[in-house]
Design a protein around this motif. Structure first.
Motif, PDB file in Angstrom:
ATOM      1  N   PHE A 133       0.822  -1.217   0.000  1.00  0.00           N
ATOM      2  CA  PHE A 133       0.000   0.000   0.000  1.00  0.00           C
ATOM      3  C   PHE A 133       0.854   1.265   0.000  1.00  0.00           C
ATOM      4  O   PHE A 133       0.590   2.206  -0.739  1.00  0.00           O
ATOM      5  CB  PHE A 133      -0.932  -0.013   1.212  1.00  0.00           C
ATOM      6  N   HIS A 134       1.898   1.280   0.830  1.00  0.00           N
ATOM      7  CA  HIS A 134       2.671   2.519   0.970  1.00  0.00           C
ATOM      8  C   HIS A 134       3.513   2.858  -0.256  1.00  0.00           C
ATOM      9  O   HIS A 134       4.062   3.953  -0.335  1.00  0.00           O
ATOM     10  CB  HIS A 134       3.545   2.492   2.235  1.00  0.00           C
ATOM     11  N   THR A 135       3.621   1.940  -1.221  1.00  0.00           N
ATOM     12  CA  THR A 135       4.421   2.238  -2.422  1.00  0.00           C
ATOM     13  C   THR A 135       3.629   2.995  -3.479  1.00  0.00           C
ATOM     14  O   THR A 135       4.220   3.500  -4.438  1.00  0.00           O
ATOM     15  CB  THR A 135       4.969   0.947  -3.062  1.00  0.00           C
ATOM     16  N   PHE A 136       2.307   3.075  -3.325  1.00  0.00           N
ATOM     17  CA  PHE A 136       1.467   3.707  -4.337  1.00  0.00           C
ATOM     18  C   PHE A 136       1.243   5.177  -4.039  1.00  0.00           C
ATOM     19  O   PHE A 136       1.081   5.575  -2.882  1.00  0.00           O
ATOM     20  CB  PHE A 136       0.115   3.001  -4.421  1.00  0.00           C
ATOM     21  N   ASP A 137       1.173   5.977  -5.108  1.00  0.00           N
ATOM     22  CA  ASP A 137       0.840   7.388  -4.930  1.00  0.00           C
ATOM     23  C   ASP A 137      -0.686   7.539  -4.899  1.00  0.00           C
ATOM     24  O   ASP A 137      -1.420   6.542  -4.924  1.00  0.00           O
ATOM     25  CB  ASP A 137       1.481   8.254  -6.015  1.00  0.00           C
ATOM     26  N   LEU A 161      -0.120  -3.881   6.465  1.00  0.00           N
ATOM     27  CA  LEU A 161       1.060  -3.527   7.249  1.00  0.00           C
ATOM     28  C   LEU A 161       1.886  -2.582   6.386  1.00  0.00           C
ATOM     29  O   LEU A 161       2.395  -2.979   5.335  1.00  0.00           O
ATOM     30  CB  LEU A 161       1.863  -4.773   7.617  1.00  0.00           C
ATOM     31  N   CYS A 162       2.010  -1.323   6.811  1.00  0.00           N
ATOM     32  CA  CYS A 162       2.690  -0.330   5.982  1.00  0.00           C
ATOM     33  C   CYS A 162       3.558   0.588   6.841  1.00  0.00           C
ATOM     34  O   CYS A 162       3.354   0.696   8.055  1.00  0.00           O
ATOM     35  CB  CYS A 162       1.668   0.507   5.211  1.00  0.00           C
ATOM     36  N   PHE A 163       4.503   1.251   6.203  1.00  0.00           N
ATOM     37  CA  PHE A 163       5.356   2.197   6.912  1.00  0.00           C
ATOM     38  C   PHE A 163       4.520   3.330   7.508  1.00  0.00           C
ATOM     39  O   PHE A 163       3.619   3.870   6.858  1.00  0.00           O
ATOM     40  CB  PHE A 163       6.398   2.793   5.967  1.00  0.00           C
ATOM     41  N   SER A 164       4.854   3.706   8.736  1.00  0.00           N
ATOM     42  CA  SER A 164       4.171   4.791   9.437  1.00  0.00           C
ATOM     43  C   SER A 164       5.007   6.061   9.378  1.00  0.00           C
ATOM     44  O   SER A 164       6.235   6.017   9.268  1.00  0.00           O
ATOM     45  CB  SER A 164       3.937   4.382  10.891  1.00  0.00           C
ATOM     46  N   ASP A 165       4.316   7.196   9.493  1.00  0.00           N
ATOM     47  CA  ASP A 165       5.009   8.484   9.544  1.00  0.00           C
ATOM     48  C   ASP A 165       5.310   8.912  10.976  1.00  0.00           C
ATOM     49  O   ASP A 165       5.772  10.030  11.207  1.00  0.00           O
ATOM     50  CB  ASP A 165       4.170   9.555   8.849  1.00  0.00           C
ATOM     51  N   GLN A 166       5.074   8.018  11.937  1.00  0.00           N
ATOM     52  CA  GLN A 166       5.262   8.343  13.348  1.00  0.00           C
ATOM     53  C   GLN A 166       6.561   7.735  13.882  1.00  0.00           C
ATOM     54  O   GLN A 166       6.807   6.540  13.706  1.00  0.00           O
ATOM     55  CB  GLN A 166       4.086   7.826  14.176  1.00  0.00           C
ATOM     56  N   GLY A 167       7.381   8.551  14.534  1.00  0.00           N
ATOM     57  CA  GLY A 167       8.583   8.043  15.188  1.00  0.00           C
ATOM     58  C   GLY A 167       9.825   8.183  14.340  1.00  0.00           C
ATOM     59  O   GLY A 167       9.764   8.471  13.138  1.00  0.00           O
ATOM     60  N   PRO A 168      10.995   7.970  14.948  1.00  0.00           N
ATOM     61  CA  PRO A 168      12.266   8.063  14.217  1.00  0.00           C
ATOM     62  C   PRO A 168      12.500   6.844  13.339  1.00  0.00           C
ATOM     63  O   PRO A 168      11.927   5.783  13.559  1.00  0.00           O
ATOM     64  CB  PRO A 168      13.293   8.127  15.359  1.00  0.00           C
ATOM     65  N   GLY A 169      13.349   7.022  12.349  1.00  0.00           N
ATOM     66  CA  GLY A 169      13.729   5.895  11.500  1.00  0.00           C
ATOM     67  C   GLY A 169      12.641   5.413  10.579  1.00  0.00           C
ATOM     68  O   GLY A 169      12.544   4.220  10.285  1.00  0.00           O
ATOM     69  N   VAL A 175       3.237   6.522   5.680  1.00  0.00           N
ATOM     70  CA  VAL A 175       1.804   6.777   5.555  1.00  0.00           C
ATOM     71  C   VAL A 175       1.249   7.290   6.879  1.00  0.00           C
ATOM     72  O   VAL A 175       1.613   6.785   7.951  1.00  0.00           O
ATOM     73  CB  VAL A 175       1.068   5.476   5.156  1.00  0.00           C
ATOM     74  N   GLY A 176       0.366   8.273   6.819  1.00  0.00           N
ATOM     75  CA  GLY A 176      -0.300   8.769   8.009  1.00  0.00           C
ATOM     76  C   GLY A 176      -1.531   7.934   8.330  1.00  0.00           C
ATOM     77  O   GLY A 176      -2.167   7.367   7.434  1.00  0.00           O
ATOM     78  N   ARG A 177      -1.875   7.859   9.618  1.00  0.00           N
ATOM     79  CA  ARG A 177      -3.049   7.098  10.028  1.00  0.00           C
ATOM     80  C   ARG A 177      -4.304   7.575   9.289  1.00  0.00           C
ATOM     81  O   ARG A 177      -5.141   6.780   8.859  1.00  0.00           O
ATOM     82  CB  ARG A 177      -3.246   7.232  11.537  1.00  0.00           C
ATOM     83  N   GLU A 178      -4.411   8.902   9.137  1.00  0.00           N
ATOM     84  CA  GLU A 178      -5.590   9.449   8.477  1.00  0.00           C
ATOM     85  C   GLU A 178      -5.654   9.070   7.010  1.00  0.00           C
ATOM     86  O   GLU A 178      -6.748   8.993   6.420  1.00  0.00           O
ATOM     87  CB  GLU A 178      -5.627  10.978   8.631  1.00  0.00           C
ATOM     88  N   ALA A 211       5.589   1.302  11.823  1.00  0.00           N
ATOM     89  CA  ALA A 211       4.564   0.828  10.897  1.00  0.00           C
ATOM     90  C   ALA A 211       3.178   0.972  11.503  1.00  0.00           C
ATOM     91  O   ALA A 211       3.015   1.141  12.718  1.00  0.00           O
ATOM     92  CB  ALA A 211       4.816  -0.634  10.533  1.00  0.00           C
ATOM     93  N   TRP A 212       2.190   0.908  10.618  1.00  0.00           N
ATOM     94  CA  TRP A 212       0.798   0.750  11.023  1.00  0.00           C
ATOM     95  C   TRP A 212       0.350  -0.643  10.636  1.00  0.00           C
ATOM     96  O   TRP A 212       0.684  -1.127   9.552  1.00  0.00           O
ATOM     97  CB  TRP A 212      -0.119   1.756  10.336  1.00  0.00           C
TER      98      TRP A 212
END
Length: 219
Positions: A133-137, A161-169, A175-178, A211-212
Motif C-alpha cells: 500500500f505505501h508504495t502507491f501514490d 502492514l505499511c510504513f508509518s510516519d510516526q517516530g524516528p527511523g 503513511v499517516g493514520r488518516e 509501521a501501522w
C-alpha cells in the motif's frame, strides 16, 4: 526489413504502466530481485504477520497481494490455510515456488497486477497487504483500493502492514493514520476496525521501521 519481435528484456514492465515507485527508482519490481534479496526481503515472515496468524486472524481462502518471495504466504500455508500469493515480479515468484517445493508446502503463486486483481476472478475471506500500500501514490492508491474490493468477500478482512510516519527511523513512503482511513472509507465498501502501531522489518532496519497494522473489514 521485418520488425524485430519484442523480448521480455525490451519491456521489463510486462506491458503494464510502471508504478510511481518504479518511475522513482528507475527499476521494475522484478529488477529489485536480480542481484540478491530486495531491501524488504528479510527471508522470513514478518513478525506482525506471524503474530496475527497465531491469534487466528486468517480465515477462509487467503490472498497475499504483493507476496514477493513468499515468506508470509508460505507461513500461512504451512498452517493449513489455502493461500494464493500474487506479484508482478516473476523472479520473486520463481524463488517463492522453489521455497515451497523445498519445504513441501502446498501454496499457489501467480503473476498478477495488484491494480487489476479483478482479473483473478476469485474471492478471498482474508487479504494481506504487507508493504505494498505505501508504495502507491494518490491516484494508484484509489485504484488499488478498488482492486482489493473486487477480491475481498463481503464480511472478509483485509490486513495492511505499511510504513508509518510516526517516530524516528521511518521507512520510504511513510503513511499517516488518516491516509488509511481516507483510502478505506465506508463509501468504498470498507470499515476500518483498527489501526495500531507496529514494526516492519527490512534489511536496513534491524529492529524494524515504524509501521501501522490496519484491520479493515469489507462491508
Amino acid at each position: 526489413m521485418p520488425e524485430r519481435s519484442k523480448s521480455p528484456a525490451d519491456d521489463p514492465f510486462g506491458g503494464r504502466k510502471p508504478t510511481s515507485h518504479e518511475r522513482m527508482t528507475g527499476l521494475s519490481w522484478d529488477a529489485s530481485y536480480h542481484d540478491g534479496p530486495a531491501p524488504w526481503d528479510i527471508e522470513r515472515p514478518q513478525p506482525a504477520i506471524v503474530r496475527l496468524a497465531s491469534e487466528g486472524a486468517f480465515a477462509g481462502a487467503v490472498l497475499d497481494a504483493g507476496c514477493g518471495t513468499g515468506e508470509n504466504a508460505l507461513h500461512l500455508a504451512a498452517l493449513g490455510l489455502p493461500v494464493l500469493g500474487v506479484d508482478v515480479a516473476e523472479t520473486a515468484l520463481t524463488i517463492a515456488r522453489e521455497k515451497a517445493g523445498d519445504r513441501g508446502v502446498q501454496v499457489e503463486f501467480a503473476a498478477a497486477d495488484a491494480l487489476r486483481l479483478d482479473r483473478l476472478g476469485r474471492g478471498f475471506g482474508t487479504v494481506l497487504d504487507c508493504g505494498l500500500f505505501h508504495t502507491f501514490d494518490g491516484d494508484e492508491r484509489s485504484r488499488y483500493v478498488r482492486s482489493l474490493a473486487s477480491v475481498t468477500e463481503r464480511g472478509g478482512t483485509l490486513y495492511v502492514l505499511c510504513f508509518s510516519d510516526q517516530g524516528p527511523g521511518t521507512g520510504p513512503h511513510p503513511v499517516g493514520r488518516e491516509e488509511l482511513g481516507a483510502a478505506f472509507a465506508p463509501g468504498g465498501g470498507w470499515s476500518v476496525v483498527a489501526v495500531e502501531p507496529d514494526r516492519v522489518r527490512t534489511r536496513y532496519h534491524d529492529d524494524g521501521a515504524p509501521a501501522w497494522l490496519a484491520t479493515i473489514r469489507r462491508i
